[in-house]
Design an enzyme around this catalytic site. Structure first.
Site, mmCIF file in Angstrom:
data_model
loop_
_atom_site.group_PDB
_atom_site.id
_atom_site.type_symbol
_atom_site.label_atom_id
_atom_site.label_comp_id
_atom_site.label_asym_id
_atom_site.label_seq_id
_atom_site.Cartn_x
_atom_site.Cartn_y
_atom_site.Cartn_z
ATOM 1 C CB SER A 106 1.284 -9.315 -10.421
ATOM 2 O OG SER A 106 -0.115 -9.402 -10.501
ATOM 3 C CG ASN A 107 -2.135 -7.950 -6.519
ATOM 4 O OD1 ASN A 107 -3.019 -8.789 -6.591
ATOM 5 N ND2 ASN A 107 -2.224 -6.774 -7.133
#
Ligand code: C5P
Length: 207
Positions: free
Chosen positions: A21-22
């Site tokens: 993810s980020n």
């Protein structure tokens, strides 16, 4: 008017318990939804996993992966007058998601990644969207050139660019500073302010 807004990160599964993810918190997209609702617009908010409460009467559509966001946007975008793509979509996903939890039996683990669909980049040609299209660009260098390139390539009317190399604004912060580049060549500079304030100014510019 009817707004469609994408917000937050996407999650790309590695196995049943892990993902890529980020750092997107979703705050900017949620602030845009709130600002649009305050002006009396209808809002569909297509959101990745975030820890934020749903703004007022927004129609919330929760997704996890980029491909789920793609499908959610595809089925709804042509009901909207304005589409704002604020989500930090993972550019890549894992090619083969493991069916069982991966064991730490080896010193190295190689993950093969494949490209995700560009949702904003699909809006015009693939989805046939003819409304006002707004993209975001989070850059660490050459902000203006990158932003103008994206505006053109993705068929946007507006591209909102901000500098994520700075530690005081952007990702996961409550404040932001941005420039709105418009298709007509005009630029609107939004000075350092809360994401709520920045969101109100963006909605006003779109109006
Ligand atoms: O990742 P990139 O800098 O190209 O993102 C620019 C814009 O494109 C953002 O508005 C983002 O929400 C959108 N985007 C998208 N789908 C992707 C990648 C980016 O909608 N796969």
């Amino acid at each position: 008017m009817k707004f469609l807004i994408t917000a937050g990160p996407t999650r790309e599964a590695i196995d049943p318990v892990r993902y890529l993810s980020n750092r997107s918190s979703g705050k900017m997209g949620y602030a845009l939804a709130k600002a649009a609702l305050e002006e009396g617009h209808e809002v569909s908010l297509i959101s990745g996993p975030v820890s934020l409460s749903t703004p007022g009467s927004a129609n919330l559509v929760c997704i996890e992966s980029a491909r789920e966001m793609f499908d959610a946007v595809k089925t709804r975008i042509n009901e909207a007058d304005v589409a704002i793509f604020c989500a930090a979509v993972s550019d890549y996903r894992v090619a083969d998601i493991a069916a069982e939890k991966i064991k730490k039996n080896n010193d190295e683990l190689l993950l093969k990644l494949v490209k995700n669909p560009d949702i904003l980049g699909s809006a015009r040609q693939e989805f046939g969207f003819t409304g006002i299209l707004v993209g975001f660009a989070a850059e660490t260098e050459n902000i203006e050139a990158n932003a103008k390139g994206k505006l053109e390539r993705k068929g946007c009317d507006f591209l909102v660019a901000n500098d994520v190399s700075r530690s005081d604004i952007g990702f996961d912060h409550d404040s932001n500073e941005a420039v709105i580049y418009a298709k007509d060549g005009s630029e609107t500079r939004l000075k350092l302010a809360s994401k709520e304030d920045i969101a109100r100014q963006i909605i006003e510019r779109i109006r």
